[in-house]
Design a protein around this motif. Sequence first.
Motif, short mmCIF file in Angstrom:
data_model
loop_
_atom_site.label_atom_id
_atom_site.label_comp_id
_atom_site.label_asym_id
_atom_site.label_seq_id
_atom_site.Cartn_x
_atom_site.Cartn_y
_atom_site.Cartn_z
N GLU A 1 0.92 -1.38 -0.43
CA GLU A 1 -0.25 0.15 -0.10
C GLU A 1 0.78 1.16 -0.15
O GLU A 1 2.03 1.77 0.88
N PRO A 2 0.42 1.78 -0.75
CA PRO A 2 1.50 3.34 -0.66
C PRO A 2 1.77 4.07 0.69
O PRO A 2 0.59 4.26 1.38
N LEU A 3 2.69 4.78 0.73
CA LEU A 3 2.88 5.22 2.03
C LEU A 3 2.19 7.06 1.89
O LEU A 3 1.60 7.05 0.44
N PRO A 4 2.03 7.27 3.07
CA PRO A 4 0.63 8.65 3.30
C PRO A 4 1.96 9.81 2.42
O PRO A 4 3.18 9.54 2.04
N THR A 5 0.93 10.40 1.83
CA THR A 5 1.94 11.65 1.25
C THR A 5 2.27 12.96 2.01
O THR A 5 2.92 13.84 2.23
N HIS A 6 1.02 12.67 3.48
CA HIS A 6 1.52 14.10 4.06
C HIS A 6 1.80 13.36 5.64
O HIS A 6 0.77 12.72 5.80
N LEU A 7 1.56 14.29 6.88
CA LEU A 7 1.44 14.16 8.36
C LEU A 7 0.93 15.32 8.86
O LEU A 7 0.98 16.53 8.12
N LYS A 8 -0.04 15.20 8.89
CA LYS A 8 -0.72 16.84 9.92
C LYS A 8 -1.12 16.24 10.74
O LYS A 8 -1.87 15.40 11.58
N VAL A 9 0.26 17.11 11.96
CA VAL A 9 -0.30 17.00 13.50
C VAL A 9 -0.97 18.15 13.77
O VAL A 9 -0.46 19.24 12.92
N GLU A 10 -1.74 18.22 14.69
CA GLU A 10 -2.71 18.66 15.59
C GLU A 10 -2.24 19.20 17.52
O GLU A 10 -2.03 18.16 16.98
N ALA A 11 -2.03 20.37 16.83
CA ALA A 11 -1.44 20.38 18.78
C ALA A 11 -2.90 20.89 19.65
O ALA A 11 -4.08 21.28 19.70
N ALA A 12 -3.42 20.71 21.29
CA ALA A 12 -3.61 21.01 21.71
C ALA A 12 -3.93 22.37 21.88
O ALA A 12 -5.22 22.58 22.12
N ASP A 13 -3.20 23.38 21.37
CA ASP A 13 -3.32 25.46 21.21
C ASP A 13 -3.76 25.46 20.42
O ASP A 13 -3.65 26.29 20.13
N THR A 14 -4.25 24.26 19.62
CA THR A 14 -4.74 25.09 17.91
C THR A 14 -3.70 25.52 17.03
O THR A 14 -3.82 25.83 16.14
N PHE A 15 -2.64 24.94 17.64
CA PHE A 15 -1.05 25.03 15.78
C PHE A 15 -1.39 23.88 15.83
O PHE A 15 -1.70 22.54 15.82
N GLU A 16 -1.32 23.99 14.17
CA GLU A 16 -1.45 22.01 13.17
C GLU A 16 0.03 22.41 12.36
O GLU A 16 0.36 24.06 12.46
N ALA A 17 0.25 21.65 12.11
CA ALA A 17 1.23 21.71 11.23
C ALA A 17 1.39 20.72 9.69
O ALA A 17 0.62 19.83 9.67
N LEU A 18 1.28 20.89 7.88
CA LEU A 18 1.42 20.04 7.05
C LEU A 18 2.11 19.55 6.42
O LEU A 18 3.04 20.81 6.53
N ILE A 19 3.35 18.28 7.27
CA ILE A 19 4.61 18.07 6.28
C ILE A 19 4.34 16.86 5.12
O ILE A 19 3.94 15.71 5.75
N PRO A 20 5.19 17.66 4.23
CA PRO A 20 4.83 15.94 2.77
C PRO A 20 6.05 15.26 3.53
O PRO A 20 7.29 15.42 4.25
N TRP A 21 5.47 14.49 3.15
CA TRP A 21 6.25 12.58 3.60
C TRP A 21 8.21 12.85 3.48
O TRP A 21 9.29 12.71 4.16
N GLU A 22 8.44 13.08 2.02
CA GLU A 22 9.36 13.63 1.80
C GLU A 22 10.51 14.35 3.10
O GLU A 22 11.50 14.08 3.31
N GLN A 23 9.94 15.07 4.07
CA GLN A 23 11.10 16.13 4.88
C GLN A 23 10.42 15.55 5.99
O GLN A 23 10.77 15.94 7.64
N LEU A 24 10.00 14.05 6.21
CA LEU A 24 9.99 13.05 7.58
C LEU A 24 10.67 12.96 7.69
O LEU A 24 10.96 11.70 9.29
N LYS A 25 11.87 12.09 7.66
CA LYS A 25 13.01 11.34 7.11
C LYS A 25 13.95 11.83 8.42
O LYS A 25 14.78 13.81 8.70
N ASP A 26 13.92 11.17 9.40
CA ASP A 26 14.55 10.96 10.96
C ASP A 26 13.97 11.95 11.76
O ASP A 26 14.18 12.75 12.63
#
Length: 161
Positions: A69-94
């Motif tokens: 199955e293909p890997l995700p294209t992005h991770l979206k993280v959501e924080a308790a203070d409503t800060f959030e980030a969308l991060i493409p797979w290529e940037q998630l190395k390490d």
Amino acid sequence: MTEQSNKATMISIAYNGQEAIAVTPEDMAALAGRVFPLSERITGGAGEAFDFAEWLDAFRSQQGILQEEPLPTHLKVEAADTFEALIPWEQLKDAAVQFAVDGAPLPKGGPVRLYVPNGSSECLNVKSVIVFRLLHDEARSGEVSYGFKSTFTPDEMRLKR
Ligand SMILES: Nc1nc2c(c(=O)[nH]1)N[C@H]1C(S)=C(S)[C@@H](COP(=O)(O)O)O[C@H]1N2
Ligand SMILES: [Mo]
């Protein structure tokens, strides 16, 4: 010790449209299978972390998602203070998730903090992550964003009032 401090804050994992699953920081670390000092990846980093990709690999197996199955294209993280980030797979190395300091829950920035050493901005090191969303969105390939959430659903508006 208060009752509050005994209770682990739950983290929600939402895999590409599947129903979200609630886990603790310790559950995530145990599933990842290997923990290391955050300082191995982040200069001056404190406490213990696991590798995001190793955790995701184990999570996919646990959920019966096939390796093909293909890997995700992005991770979206959501924080308790409503800060959030969308991060493409290529940037998630390490990328690493800090889940403990000296064997105890994070004194601040908990329940977990994401660190993205190969990310395009330090702003992507999101604290107090309570939702991990794994997304498949080829159309937004490579897209990065972060900031405080600016739109809310009607349900969320009711909760915020
Ligand atoms: N939950 C949450 N995480 C966050 C932020 C925030 O406001 N809330 N700010 C981000 C930004 S813009 C930066 S530059 C870094 C700052 O991290 P530091 O406090 O460890 O220097 O955290 C990021 N993570
Ligand atoms: Mo930032």
